[in-house]
Design an enzyme around this catalytic site. Structure first.
Site, PDB file in Angstrom:
ATOM      1  CB  CYS A 185     -18.870 -15.017  -0.926  1.00 27.39           C
ATOM      2  SG  CYS A 185     -18.486 -13.513  -1.822  1.00 27.39           S
ATOM      3  CD  GLU A 233     -19.715 -20.348   1.508  1.00 28.15           C
ATOM      4  OE1 GLU A 233     -20.257 -20.210   2.620  1.00 28.15           O
ATOM      5  OE2 GLU A 233     -19.491 -19.409   0.735  1.00 28.15           O
ATOM      6  CE  LYS A 269     -18.159  -8.687  14.712  1.00 26.29           C
ATOM      7  NZ  LYS A 269     -16.784  -9.231  14.631  1.00 26.29           N
TER       8      LYS A 269
END
Ligand code: NAD
Length: 486
Positions: free
Chosen positions: A290, A389, A181
């Site tokens: 990331c 973040e 997905k």
């Protein structure tokens, strides 16, 4: 999408062929740099997911995929690597239009790294060894490493095909079937790749793609009794939801989550290289990475000298057309993401950090979700921009006075994905490498990856490892066999 300029319909890929969703529903994907419609993508629902699970189960339970030898499986991955490189320009252009990243990155980094992952894990397919155990003459003990079965992969939008590939390649190499997905913002390259895998000889059902909303179809994958493992890359908060959803069927899970990685520069570093590293650490991939070095920790005595070099670079890094091969700073993935980034910048200013470069939304030709290369100085560790973040081109700079302070600042956040240390002193470099709580530590460099080097998180950056031999362990389970010879 052979002609990327014309919007097209893109269908789900289930059991070896494309099909529209049972509900007939579609969602749009747009080029964030221009706002142009790229494709109307079929939106998978529960019925489609069930069909994908059925196809995948058949593939691993006696179907042609299960019957192939490990070496034949490896060859499929080798062929896929070659096919991908033969179409690198087409895939790179679609990736850039879907995500907004510079074509330089898609064509020269992402797609070659995808092919490298396929080749690397293709080579592993016939090397998934079990062990024999020392035992008396009356018995023979050994272990087998077997595929886990059907793997559900849920991926983010920042490296759309590459994040998926670091799951698809090892999972297939070990003989699993995969249901992917992709993120709804960037589903196009994964859908195109499904056909390429078939051309490479992958039997029907071994790879399926079911785009759709994460809270619906992603959640359903995590709960589905026909899926044996979820491998997830995305936000830490989403990861927690998936862990809860997967608990009902005691599913195996691996989690590649967020980060707030420290890039630590000591006074004895090569400052020119460190400034370059600090720049690439945060602005490569628009900071939507990331492992981005989003916290720059600088030793007091070189703070001013380093900032001068870095700010000069940042001011020159003007966002530009992602399709221009010279562009190094593209468009953020969406208007929504740009709003999030913008709010963090406002918050940084309110909290008293000094904005020394960038800080504003930009457009190119009046369009796009562009954002300037942004540097904050004078950040203190409790500010939001030092803890959370941001996932955009925003750097928070903090000062330290000793090795102990650098390590303690580095470890002060809930994340532990990556870190870097810049110094000419090998002892200092290795001490920091040991004491920083992060899954990857770079010494005098930043943002380098190898398919053979494991990658993953400490703390709330997740668990499980992608790449390297460790990845093969994520997609296999161990069976112990005790044979009585008495
Ligand atoms: P996200 O968590 O919003 O979405 C990731 C995927 O999860 C998407 O496919 C989404 O549709 C799906 N999803 C959303 N809600 C879900 C739910 N309730 N159940 C199941 N699936 C669901 O993340 P994103 O915004 O696409 O990506 C950015 C995040 O990913 C950042 O936090 C970044 O640090 C992280 N990331 C981590 C790594 C790593 O290797 N550690 C790599 C890239 C990105």
């Amino acid at each position: 999408m052979s002609n990327a300029e014309t919007p097209v319909a893109r269908d789900l890929f289930i059991g070896g062929s494309y099909r529209s969703a049972a509900s007939g529903k579609r969602f749009e994907t747009r080029d964030p740099a221009t706002g142009e419609l790229l494709a109307e993508v079929a939106e998978a629902g529960f019925e489609d997911l069930d069909a994908a699970v059925k196809a995948a189960r058949t593939a691993v339970e006696g179907g042609p995929w299960a019957q192939m030898t490990p070496r034949q499986r490896g060859k499929v991955l080798f062929r896929a690597a070659d096919l991908l490189m033969s179409r690198v320009d087409e895939f790179a252009r679609i990736e850039t239009r879907d995500n907004g990243k510079p074509i330089f990155e898609s064509a020269k980094i992402d797609m070659p790294a995808c092919a490298e992952a396929l080749a690397y894990f293709g080579g592993y397919a016939d090397k998934v060894y079990g062990r024999t155990l020392p035992s008396g003459t009356g018995s023979f003990l050994f272990t087998l490493r077997e595929p886990v079965g059907v793997v559900g992969a849920i991926t983010p939008w920042n490296f759309p095909l590459l994040q998926a590939m670091w799951k698809i390649a090892p999972a297939l190499a070990c003989g699993n079937a995969v249901i992917l997905k992709p993120a709804s913002l960037t589903p196009l390259t994964a859908l195109l790749f499904a056909e390429l895998l078939s051309q490479a000889g992958l039997p029907p059902g071994a790879f399926n793609v079911v785009p759709g909303p994460g809270e619906v179809i992603g959640q359903a994958m995590a709960e589905h009794p026909g899926i044996d493992k979820i491998t997830f890359t995305g936000e830490t908060e989403t990861g927690k939801k998936i862990l809860r959803a997967a608990a009902g069927t005691v599913k195996r899970v691996s989690m590649e989550l967020g980060g707030k990685s420290p890039n630590i520069v000591f006074a004895d570093a090569d400052l020119e290289a460190a400034a370059r590293g600090a720049f690439n650490g945060i602005f490569y991939g628009k900071g939507e990475v990331c492992a981005a070095g989003s916290r720059l920790l600088v030793e007091k005595s070189v703070h001013e000298a380093l900032m001068e070099k870095l700010v000069e670079r940042a001011k020159k890094a003007v966002p530009a057309d992602p399709l221009d091969p010279k562009t190094r700073l593209g468009s953020l993935v969406s208007e929504k993401q740009r709003d999030t980034v913008s709010k963090y910048v406002e918050r940084g200013v309110t909290e008293g950090a000094r904005l020394v470069a960038g800080g504003h939304k930009r457009d190119v030709g009046g369009k796009g979700a562009f954002f300037e290369a942004t540097v904050f100085d004078g950040v203190s560790p409790d500010m939001e921009i030092a803890r959370e973040e941001i996932f955009g081109p925003v750097l928070a700079t903090l000062e330290f006075g000793s090795v102990d302070e650098a390590i303690s600042l580095g470890n002060r956040v809930r994340y532990g994905l990556a870190a870097a240390v810049w110094t000419r002193d090998i002892k200092k470099a290795l001490r920091v490498a040991r004491e920083i709580q992060a899954g990857t530590v770079w010494v005098n460099t930043y943002n380098f990856y190898d398919p053979g080097l494991p990658f993953g998180g400490y703390k709330q950056s997740g668990f499980g490892r992608e790449r390297g031999e460790e990845a093969m362990h994520e997609y296999t389970q161990v069976k112990s066999v005790w044979t009585d010879l008495g």
